[in-house]
Design a protein around this motif. Structure first.
Motif, PDB file in Angstrom:
ATOM      1  N   UNK A 106      10.269  -1.104  12.197  1.00 57.00           N
ATOM      2  CA  UNK A 106      10.959  -0.456  11.198  1.00 57.00           C
ATOM      3  C   UNK A 106      12.436  -1.135  10.633  1.00 57.00           C
ATOM      4  N   UNK A 107      12.941  -1.540  11.624  1.00 62.84           N
ATOM      5  CA  UNK A 107      14.461  -2.239  11.331  1.00 62.84           C
ATOM      6  C   UNK A 107      14.039  -3.398  10.259  1.00 62.84           C
ATOM      7  N   UNK A 108      13.114  -4.232  10.932  1.00 69.80           N
ATOM      8  CA  UNK A 108      12.769  -5.654  10.208  1.00 69.80           C
ATOM      9  C   UNK A 108      12.372  -5.322   8.638  1.00 69.80           C
ATOM     10  N   UNK A 109      11.485  -4.284   8.612  1.00 69.00           N
ATOM     11  CA  UNK A 109      11.016  -4.133   7.077  1.00 69.00           C
ATOM     12  C   UNK A 109      12.169  -3.400   6.141  1.00 69.00           C
ATOM     13  N   UNK A 110      13.184  -2.673   6.918  1.00 68.27           N
ATOM     14  CA  UNK A 110      13.976  -2.221   5.976  1.00 68.27           C
ATOM     15  C   UNK A 110      15.043  -3.237   5.574  1.00 68.27           C
ATOM     16  N   UNK A 111      15.416  -4.156   6.552  1.00 69.14           N
ATOM     17  CA  UNK A 111      16.436  -5.108   6.338  1.00 69.14           C
ATOM     18  C   UNK A 111      15.715  -6.146   5.139  1.00 69.14           C
ATOM     19  N   UNK A 112      14.432  -6.508   5.264  1.00 71.66           N
ATOM     20  CA  UNK A 112      13.635  -7.436   4.408  1.00 71.66           C
ATOM     21  C   UNK A 112      13.411  -6.872   3.171  1.00 71.66           C
ATOM     22  N   UNK A 113      13.245  -5.362   3.352  1.00 75.71           N
ATOM     23  CA  UNK A 113      12.561  -4.890   2.089  1.00 75.71           C
ATOM     24  C   UNK A 113      11.190  -5.222   1.528  1.00 75.71           C
ATOM     25  N   UNK A 114      10.618  -5.712   2.501  1.00 72.35           N
ATOM     26  CA  UNK A 114       9.088  -6.177   2.141  1.00 72.35           C
ATOM     27  C   UNK A 114       8.635  -6.590   3.634  1.00 72.35           C
ATOM     28  N   UNK A 115       7.268  -6.350   3.567  1.00 72.59           N
ATOM     29  CA  UNK A 115       6.494  -6.905   4.473  1.00 72.59           C
ATOM     30  C   UNK A 115       6.337  -8.211   4.933  1.00 72.59           C
ATOM     31  N   UNK A 116       6.192  -8.885   3.556  1.00 69.54           N
ATOM     32  CA  UNK A 116       6.208 -10.590   3.874  1.00 69.54           C
ATOM     33  C   UNK A 116       7.451 -11.005   4.540  1.00 69.54           C
ATOM     34  N   UNK A 117       8.618 -10.333   4.048  1.00 72.84           N
ATOM     35  CA  UNK A 117       9.839 -11.216   4.603  1.00 72.84           C
ATOM     36  C   UNK A 117       9.978 -10.500   6.139  1.00 72.84           C
ATOM     37  N   UNK A 118       9.855  -9.250   6.247  1.00 73.63           N
ATOM     38  CA  UNK A 118       9.832  -8.817   7.622  1.00 73.63           C
ATOM     39  C   UNK A 118       8.892  -9.698   8.635  1.00 73.63           C
ATOM     40  N   UNK A 119       7.449  -9.943   8.109  1.00 71.93           N
ATOM     41  CA  UNK A 119       6.636 -10.494   8.817  1.00 71.93           C
ATOM     42  C   UNK A 119       7.061 -12.011   9.104  1.00 71.93           C
ATOM     43  N   UNK A 120       7.480 -12.626   8.432  1.00 80.32           N
ATOM     44  CA  UNK A 120       8.265 -14.106   8.789  1.00 80.32           C
ATOM     45  C   UNK A 120       9.055 -14.055   9.895  1.00 80.32           C
ATOM     46  N   UNK A 121      10.246 -12.822   9.812  1.00 80.09           N
ATOM     47  CA  UNK A 121      11.261 -12.783  10.631  1.00 80.09           C
ATOM     48  C   UNK A 121      10.514 -12.508  12.163  1.00 80.09           C
ATOM     49  N   UNK A 122       9.481 -11.724  12.151  1.00 77.64           N
ATOM     50  CA  UNK A 122       8.898 -11.131  13.355  1.00 77.64           C
ATOM     51  C   UNK A 122       7.884 -12.128  13.932  1.00 77.64           C
ATOM     52  N   UNK A 123       7.208 -12.930  12.869  1.00 78.41           N
ATOM     53  CA  UNK A 123       6.200 -13.745  13.012  1.00 78.41           C
ATOM     54  C   UNK A 123       4.922 -12.865  13.152  1.00 78.41           C
ATOM     55  N   UNK A 124       4.749 -12.051  12.489  1.00 77.38           N
ATOM     56  CA  UNK A 124       3.674 -11.013  12.654  1.00 77.38           C
ATOM     57  C   UNK A 124       3.123 -10.983  10.892  1.00 77.38           C
ATOM     58  N   UNK A 125       1.461 -10.997  11.278  1.00 75.72           N
ATOM     59  CA  UNK A 125       0.896 -10.674   9.785  1.00 75.72           C
ATOM     60  C   UNK A 125       1.591  -9.521   8.937  1.00 75.72           C
ATOM     61  N   UNK A 126       1.494  -9.776   7.698  1.00 72.84           N
ATOM     62  CA  UNK A 126       1.986  -8.615   7.201  1.00 72.84           C
ATOM     63  C   UNK A 126       1.056  -7.615   6.805  1.00 72.84           C
TER      64      UNK A 126
END
Length: 296
Positions: free
Chosen positions: A9-29
């Protein structure tokens, strides 16, 4: 609900996108999107407003964001204590700042802090706009004006100086400048007028110039124009050492003083880790300002 849900949740909130959060988490959007949907279903409330521009927090999401950040910080502090690292800072701290301070002050200050705290990760986000700490775009921010609204704490860091400057090669190739009136025949470098996000950055009146011939919302672009001998512009004194050949012009006539402020979310006063880092940052920026301005 588990901590892993909050981490996503924090990753998506900070990146404001699934793609950006996915890159940070190394997780498929797509996988991340399903996880967020399941979390919202479990809570019975929408945490994000989806749009073509990305994922923006809803009111419920903003409330959860505050508590999730507190939990994240408490967990980090707890791990430090268990590891016997009470004297060491670890984890990640994100600082938001205008690109002038982000480029010419913060890199060396952050590196010095990390030298003393090897387990610490510092992220500098340089943007030509005001940071929204309520949406947790950063853990803290440096600004040129104190905010007038929001649950924020403000500490004045220090004053800094700005002067009109140009490269020696430009000055040698153009008519001499003995007074403000002489600037009329010279090319001015500065901000794009309608993209000045803070009135403290409106320097044009100090020069008496009516137009900016070479304009950018980036201090670094402006400095590179001046370094290339393209014209004259208002420059932070602390940035002049980064541009060999740049000299102040009409220093006794065009001299500006501004201030930097450290902005934090009001709830972060309880977080010892961020408070300790903020103290190191304040001391570091003040010392580096004094050093660099002394060189000019």
């Amino acid at each position: 609900m588990n901590w892993d849900d909050m981490r996503l949740f924090l990753a998506v909130a900070r990146a404001e996108s699934l793609t950006g959060a996915g890159k940070a988490l190394r997780l498929d959007p797509a996988t991340l999107g399903r996880r967020i949907a399941r979390l919202e279903e479990a809570l019975g409330s929408a945490l994000f407003a989806r749009s073509p521009r990305g994922y923006g927090l809803t009111e419920a999401g903003e409330r959860l964001m505050v508590r999730a950040v507190e939990a994240e910080q408490a967990l980090t502090e707890g791990v430090e204590e268990v590891r016997g690292q009470e004297g060491q800072l670890t984890g990640t701290v994100r600082i938001g700042a205008p690109d002038g301070v982000a480029n010419y002050l913060l890199p060396q200050v952050a590196a010095a802090i990390c030298d003393r705290h090897p387990g610490l990760e510092v992220q500098i986000v340089a943007l030509a706009r005001v940071f929204n700490l309520s949406r947790r775009e950063a853990d803290m921010a440096i600004a040129v004006s104190p905010p007038k609204t929001g649950r924020l704490t403000v500490q004045r860091i220090a004053d800094y100086q700005l002067h009109l400057a140009a490269h020696r090669d430009y000055l040698a190739a153009h008519p001499p400048i003995r007074d403000l009136a002489d600037l009329a025949g010279h090319r001015i470098v500065g901000y794009i007028p309608d993209m000045i996000f803070d009135s403290e950055l409106d320097y044009l009146s100090a020069t008496g110039a009516e137009r900016v011939a070479l304009a950018s919302n980036s201090v670094s672009v402006q400095l590179n124009w001046l370094r290339a001998g393209a014209g004259l512009g208002i420059v932070h004194d602390f940035a002049i050492p980064a541009a060999p050949g740049l000299v102040r012009v009409l220093a006794d006539r065009v001299a500006l003083r501004r201030s930097f402020y450290l902005i934090r979310h009001g709830d972060d006063r309880k977080l010892a880790r961020l408070t300790r880092f903020a103290g190191l940052l304040l001391d570091g920026v003040r010392a580096e300002l004094q050093r660099l301005e002394g060189l000019t």
